[in-house]
Motif scaffolding. Structure first.
Motif, PDB file in Angstrom:
ATOM      1  N   LYS A  48       4.725   2.465   5.362  1.00  0.00           N
ATOM      2  CA  LYS A  48       4.509   3.812   5.880  1.00  0.00           C
ATOM      3  C   LYS A  48       5.352   4.085   7.117  1.00  0.00           C
ATOM      4  O   LYS A  48       5.840   5.215   7.308  1.00  0.00           O
ATOM      5  CB  LYS A  48       3.028   4.018   6.192  1.00  0.00           C
ATOM      6  N   HIS A  49       5.575   3.066   7.930  1.00  0.00           N
ATOM      7  CA  HIS A  49       6.334   3.289   9.163  1.00  0.00           C
ATOM      8  C   HIS A  49       7.798   3.626   8.882  1.00  0.00           C
ATOM      9  O   HIS A  49       8.499   4.146   9.751  1.00  0.00           O
ATOM     10  CB  HIS A  49       6.250   2.056  10.081  1.00  0.00           C
ATOM     11  N   ILE A  50       8.242   3.393   7.668  1.00  0.00           N
ATOM     12  CA  ILE A  50       9.618   3.724   7.271  1.00  0.00           C
ATOM     13  C   ILE A  50       9.678   5.022   6.484  1.00  0.00           C
ATOM     14  O   ILE A  50      10.565   5.851   6.682  1.00  0.00           O
ATOM     15  CB  ILE A  50      10.224   2.568   6.452  1.00  0.00           C
ATOM     16  N   PHE A  51       8.704   5.231   5.598  1.00  0.00           N
ATOM     17  CA  PHE A  51       8.792   6.345   4.649  1.00  0.00           C
ATOM     18  C   PHE A  51       8.070   7.613   5.097  1.00  0.00           C
ATOM     19  O   PHE A  51       8.298   8.686   4.506  1.00  0.00           O
ATOM     20  CB  PHE A  51       8.234   5.905   3.288  1.00  0.00           C
ATOM     21  N   GLU A  52       7.203   7.555   6.086  1.00  0.00           N
ATOM     22  CA  GLU A  52       6.348   8.703   6.374  1.00  0.00           C
ATOM     23  C   GLU A  52       7.110   9.947   6.824  1.00  0.00           C
ATOM     24  O   GLU A  52       6.597  11.063   6.691  1.00  0.00           O
ATOM     25  CB  GLU A  52       5.303   8.324   7.415  1.00  0.00           C
ATOM     26  N   ASP A  53       8.346   9.779   7.328  1.00  0.00           N
ATOM     27  CA  ASP A  53       9.122  10.949   7.756  1.00  0.00           C
ATOM     28  C   ASP A  53      10.092  11.444   6.682  1.00  0.00           C
ATOM     29  O   ASP A  53      10.882  12.358   6.933  1.00  0.00           O
ATOM     30  CB  ASP A  53       9.898  10.613   9.034  1.00  0.00           C
ATOM     31  N   ILE A  54      10.040  10.844   5.496  1.00  0.00           N
ATOM     32  CA  ILE A  54      10.931  11.242   4.399  1.00  0.00           C
ATOM     33  C   ILE A  54      10.135  12.096   3.413  1.00  0.00           C
ATOM     34  O   ILE A  54       9.063  11.681   2.967  1.00  0.00           O
ATOM     35  CB  ILE A  54      11.493  10.000   3.668  1.00  0.00           C
ATOM     36  N   PRO A  55      10.600  13.277   3.062  1.00  0.00           N
ATOM     37  CA  PRO A  55       9.895  14.083   2.047  1.00  0.00           C
ATOM     38  C   PRO A  55       9.742  13.293   0.753  1.00  0.00           C
ATOM     39  O   PRO A  55      10.663  12.577   0.338  1.00  0.00           O
ATOM     40  CB  PRO A  55      10.815  15.298   1.867  1.00  0.00           C
ATOM     41  N   ILE A  56       8.605  13.410   0.127  1.00  0.00           N
ATOM     42  CA  ILE A  56       8.312  12.610  -1.069  1.00  0.00           C
ATOM     43  C   ILE A  56       9.369  12.813  -2.147  1.00  0.00           C
ATOM     44  O   ILE A  56       9.803  11.855  -2.792  1.00  0.00           O
ATOM     45  CB  ILE A  56       6.908  12.947  -1.604  1.00  0.00           C
ATOM     46  N   ASN A  87      -0.870 -13.194   7.681  1.00  0.00           N
ATOM     47  CA  ASN A  87       0.517 -13.561   7.994  1.00  0.00           C
ATOM     48  C   ASN A  87       1.542 -12.781   7.183  1.00  0.00           C
ATOM     49  O   ASN A  87       2.735 -13.090   7.242  1.00  0.00           O
ATOM     50  CB  ASN A  87       0.725 -15.058   7.751  1.00  0.00           C
ATOM     51  N   LEU A  88       1.088 -11.783   6.441  1.00  0.00           N
ATOM     52  CA  LEU A  88       2.005 -11.015   5.600  1.00  0.00           C
ATOM     53  C   LEU A  88       2.632  -9.881   6.402  1.00  0.00           C
ATOM     54  O   LEU A  88       1.946  -8.953   6.841  1.00  0.00           O
ATOM     55  CB  LEU A  88       1.279 -10.450   4.376  1.00  0.00           C
ATOM     56  N   ASN A  89       3.958  -9.966   6.571  1.00  0.00           N
ATOM     57  CA  ASN A  89       4.698  -8.951   7.325  1.00  0.00           C
ATOM     58  C   ASN A  89       5.852  -8.405   6.496  1.00  0.00           C
ATOM     59  O   ASN A  89       6.408  -9.105   5.632  1.00  0.00           O
ATOM     60  CB  ASN A  89       5.274  -9.562   8.608  1.00  0.00           C
ATOM     61  N   TRP A  90       6.218  -7.162   6.777  1.00  0.00           N
ATOM     62  CA  TRP A  90       7.441  -6.609   6.212  1.00  0.00           C
ATOM     63  C   TRP A  90       8.636  -7.368   6.794  1.00  0.00           C
ATOM     64  O   TRP A  90       8.498  -8.060   7.805  1.00  0.00           O
ATOM     65  CB  TRP A  90       7.577  -5.122   6.538  1.00  0.00           C
ATOM     66  N   HIS A  91       9.785  -7.241   6.153  1.00  0.00           N
ATOM     67  CA  HIS A  91      10.968  -7.973   6.610  1.00  0.00           C
ATOM     68  C   HIS A  91      11.399  -7.617   8.033  1.00  0.00           C
ATOM     69  O   HIS A  91      12.101  -8.390   8.677  1.00  0.00           O
ATOM     70  CB  HIS A  91      12.128  -7.739   5.636  1.00  0.00           C
ATOM     71  N   ASP A 151      -0.604   0.832   4.486  1.00  0.00           N
ATOM     72  CA  ASP A 151       0.591   0.822   3.635  1.00  0.00           C
ATOM     73  C   ASP A 151       0.206   0.863   2.160  1.00  0.00           C
ATOM     74  O   ASP A 151       0.858   1.528   1.351  1.00  0.00           O
ATOM     75  CB  ASP A 151       1.418  -0.443   3.900  1.00  0.00           C
ATOM     76  N   TRP A 152      -0.839   0.126   1.831  1.00  0.00           N
ATOM     77  CA  TRP A 152      -1.284   0.089   0.433  1.00  0.00           C
ATOM     78  C   TRP A 152      -1.825   1.458   0.021  1.00  0.00           C
ATOM     79  O   TRP A 152      -1.488   1.984  -1.039  1.00  0.00           O
ATOM     80  CB  TRP A 152      -2.353  -0.991   0.271  1.00  0.00           C
ATOM     81  N   ALA A 153      -2.641   2.047   0.861  1.00  0.00           N
ATOM     82  CA  ALA A 153      -3.160   3.389   0.561  1.00  0.00           C
ATOM     83  C   ALA A 153      -2.036   4.408   0.470  1.00  0.00           C
ATOM     84  O   ALA A 153      -2.060   5.322  -0.363  1.00  0.00           O
ATOM     85  CB  ALA A 153      -4.172   3.793   1.639  1.00  0.00           C
TER      86      ALA A 153
END
Length: 602
Positions: free
Chosen positions: A208-216, A122-126, A135-137
């Motif tokens: 990951k669905h938010i950050f994957e397109d942002i350069p580290i 039941n754990l979801n992002w906001h 996401d953890w990896a």
């Protein structure tokens, strides 16, 4: 009359004036207090209404940086905000050991040096997207990446199998991370340590669905961190006034259950107006209450004061080298001004931290001896004899080490080559005692003939102070800082050779050995690990890259309308349970018009 006795007489007058200055804001109470006087859980005075807004005062004399993500933040003010809308996947008990009560449960396999974690279904992002093993990896892949510029790459990540190679750019993946399914992940460690079961796991996934397109390299400054931070905690960010406040609304989808409050606002409160803000009900609770103001306000009628031993200590640090960013490790420099341990030891002997704790903090800070504080009673070794206040001893050490008065009428000692010795001291602003404390230490060192001057002739604000200390500003020789020690007793994140937070830049083979021993297979034996960290505490008393000055009580006042508020670990309470009994905070019985006006203006 000798030079030392004349200097001592002058110092006594200066110390008296500084102590008077510290009390100038009001009559100083003669009453002494103890951390044993406090409870950790708020006494409820009525039932929660199931709504309302709580205002949390973030005590700071500077704006918060606004790096609102566990994987990128560096300062305590930011994490005070993050903790309201996000949380670790793993819960801990009162002894700082992981339990099965968090959003992830786990199974340990010592034979294969692995831990398998299962994330709550039941754990979801906001935003409603499930929190997944991927996401953890991904958090490990980002923080461990060569392009990551933050400070979160520590033992908790580097102990994963394949992480050192990935971090060095020698591998494209991390071999020790296995995603079993959407909610299950397995970490295998090249070294399975006792710390893994007490805050030794990096348990903060990255969406990951938010950050994957942002350069580290751009993540820490991105809108996803600064303007629209996301979590899975009991509240979710609604609006931000940069550096000033963050307003959050309840996360009705929170995995433990619906939060009691409708909203929480975190508001920066200047240390100078903490009392007025509490008395007028402008804030319901503050992140911490200045210990030096407790004696004058402990009878405040509209709040209950909670307290516990803080996982922290204040310290004096000595710059002994620099950080080699390319190598990712500390490099000591024998030519540094503070390289002589005798000079450092004399400076420890020169200060009276018992007197500071009693006079400035009425017993709510007390003389510190080692770098593992009593918040960790199983490992704090109170039998170690650390240097204590002894001006005669300090002078003898300096004389024998060659720091001498070149001429009879010299006010200060020269260095060992007979040249002028000026020691630059960096200290932070904040609160009524910051200035007199800095002045006290400089005058204490002047008493033994050391010319210590305040960096730039003034106190440094929080962000500037740590920016300069972290950058190894060559103008800083000595600094006064404070560290939170975290849940795990392992000190390698602060004093290890590869720790970016190792601000004194101290390293030695013996230090390496003991820190490694504390994480060894043998240290799963409780008594063995105790002995290792006792030996490490003694090493740091002997080598003195820093010396602790005072241990601290964490004092938190809570408005009487608030229910189920708590501080510390192992209380059985969680933030989503915090509520209020009425819409408006209680005000103190006696508030002067001046206090009301000052609070409104602030």
């Amino acid at each position: 009359m000798t030079k030392v006795s004349i200097r001592k007489g002058i110092f006594a007058l200066i110390l008296m004036s500084l102590l008077v200055l510290a009390a100038c804001s009001g009559e100083k109470s003669d009453e002494m207090f103890s951390i044993d006087d406090f409870e950790q859980i708020k006494t409820n005075e009525g039932d929660a209404t199931g709504g309302g807004e709580l205002v949390f005062g973030l005590v700071s004399d500077t704006p918060f940086e606004g790096t609102l993500n566990y994987n990128f933040y560096s300062g305590n003010p930011d994490v005070q905000i993050i903790d309201w809308f996000n949380e670790s996947l793993l819960a801990i008990d009162g002894n700082y050991n992981y339990t099965q009560d968090g959003a992830a449960t786990f199974e340990v396999d010592r034979d294969s040096n692995s831990i398998t974690f299962t994330i709550n279904e039941n754990l979801n992002w906001h935003d409603g997207v499930p929190v997944t093993a991927e996401d953890w990896a991904y958090a490990y892949e980002v923080v461990g990446h060569p392009e990551y510029e933050g400070v979160r790459y520590t033992q908790a990540l580097s102990s994963v199998e394949g992480m050192p190679e990935y971090h060095a750019g020698e591998a494209d993946t991390i071999s020790g991370i296995e995603i079993i399914n959407d909610k299950t992940i397995k970490f295998t460690y090249h070294q399975f340590t006792p710390s893994l079961l007490s805050s030794g796991v990096w348990a903060y996934p990255l969406a990951k669905h938010i950050f994957e397109d942002i350069p580290i390299a751009e993540m820490a400054s991105s809108d996803a961190v600064r303007r629209n931070p996301i979590g899975y905690g009991p509240y979710k960010v609604d609006s931000i006034v940069p550096g000033e406040s963050v307003t959050m609304v309840k996360n009705e989808d929170y995995w433990r259950g619906e939060p009691q409050l409708d909203a929480v606002t975190v508001q920066v409160i200047n240390p100078n107006v903490v009392v007025q803000s509490l008395e007028t009900g402008r804030v319901d609770v503050v992140s911490s209450f200045p210990a030096d103001q407790y004696a004058d306000n402990y009878e405040m009628s509209n709040v209950e004061f909670l307290g516990t031993i803080d996982n922290a200590y204040t310290y004096i640090g000595f710059k002994l080298g620099r950080w080699d960013a390319d190598a990712g490790e500390v490099v000591m420099d024998p030519d540094m001004k503070m390289a002589d341990v005798n000079l450092r030891r004399a400076m420890w002997h020169a200060v009276d931290n018992d007197a500071i704790g009693n006079r400035f903090y009425d017993g709510l800070r007390w003389n510190a001896t080692t770098l593992i504080p009593p918040s960790h009673p199983d490992y704090h070794d109170d039998s170690i004899e650390a240097p204590t206040y002894d001006v005669k001893k300090a002078n003898e050490i300096l004389d024998e080490a060659g720091y001498l008065y070149v001429n009879e009428d010299d006010e200060f000692r020269s260095d060992k080559d007979g040249n002028e010795l000026v020691i630059n001291f960096a200290s932070m602003s904040g609160g009524d005692t910051a200035e007199p404390l800095a002045q006290y230490y400089m005058q204490a060192w002047a008493e033994v003939g050391l010319n210590v001057k305040l960096l730039d002739g003034r106190l440094q604000e929080f962000n500037t102070f740590y920016d300069r200390v972290e950058a190894d500003d060559p103008d800083i020789d000595v600094y006064q800082g404070a560290w939170g020690v975290g849940s795990d007793v392992d000190p390698s994140g602060l004093y290890g050779r590869t720790a970016a937070f190792n601000y004194p830049r101290f390293a030695s083979e013996e230090n390496d050995r003991l820190l490694a021993e504390g994480l060894s297979e043998e240290s799963f034996d409780y008594e063995y690990r105790q002995a290792v960290y006792s030996e490490w505490q003694q090493l740091m008393v002997d080598e003195i890259p820093v010396f602790p000055t005072v241990y601290r009580a964490l004092i938190v006042p809570v408005n009487n309308r608030v229910t189920d508020y708590y501080i510390g670990n192992g209380t059985g309470k969680y933030r989503y349970q915090i509520g209020v009994t009425q819409d408006e905070p209680f005000e103190a019985d006696e508030i002067t018009p001046v206090e009301e006006e000052e609070a409104d203006e602030e």
